[in-house]
Design a protein around this motif. Structure first.
Motif, mmCIF file in Angstrom:
data_model
loop_
_atom_site.group_PDB
_atom_site.id
_atom_site.type_symbol
_atom_site.label_atom_id
_atom_site.label_comp_id
_atom_site.label_asym_id
_atom_site.label_seq_id
_atom_site.Cartn_x
_atom_site.Cartn_y
_atom_site.Cartn_z
ATOM 1 N N GLN A 185 0.473 -1.388 -0.016
ATOM 2 C CA GLN A 185 0.393 0.178 0.268
ATOM 3 C C GLN A 185 1.015 1.030 0.602
ATOM 4 O O GLN A 185 1.984 1.085 0.237
ATOM 5 C CB GLN A 185 -0.954 0.038 1.384
ATOM 6 N N GLN B 72 0.559 5.452 0.854
ATOM 7 C CA GLN B 72 0.023 6.261 1.116
ATOM 8 C C GLN B 72 0.119 7.987 0.967
ATOM 9 O O GLN B 72 1.714 7.933 1.253
ATOM 10 C CB GLN B 72 -0.431 6.318 3.129
ATOM 11 N N GLU C 220 -0.278 12.195 2.152
ATOM 12 C CA GLU C 220 -0.370 13.137 2.610
ATOM 13 C C GLU C 220 -0.454 14.812 2.404
ATOM 14 O O GLU C 220 1.475 14.206 2.219
ATOM 15 C CB GLU C 220 0.028 13.253 4.284
#
Length: 116
Positions: free
Chosen positions: A1, A3, A5
């Protein structure tokens, strides 16, 4: 995965500057390119700039000469340096990562408002 931000958005005056950051975590080795998109109210999301895993960059015409995309590999961060901001740059800016699988990952966005 993977991510993403985003950070660094805010309110800035016409002609001002901001630097957006996209912090990347997870399986960074699966990323082939990271891009910045933006979406103004009532408008479609549009590509602003991208940087490939090899370091090649491209900026779209509306921001050429004013924006720069770069990365800090050690910090796992991609930056969008924005200068000479115009009212029409007001948008939510999104970080996007394309993975070797073809999947795309999006951040939640950061608001940039350019005002007099």
């Amino acid at each position: 995965q993977v991510q993403l931000e985003e950070s660094g958005g805010g309110l800035v005056q016409i002609g001002g500057s901001l630097r957006l950051s996209c912090a990347i975590s997870g399986r960074k080795d699966t990323i082939t390119a990271v891009a910045w998109y933006r979406q103004a109210p009532g408008m479609e999301r549009e590509l602003v700039a991208f940087i490939t895993s090899g370091g090649s960059t491209k900026l779209e015409e509306p921001v050429k000469g004013r924006f720069t995309i770069s990365r800090d590999k050690a910090e796992n961060t991609v930056y969008l340096q924005m200068t000479n901001l115009k009212r029409e740059d007001t948008s939510v800016y999104y970080c996007n990562a394309v993975r070797t699988s073809g999947d795309e990952v999006w951040g939640i966005g950061t608001q940039v408002t350019v005002s007099s």
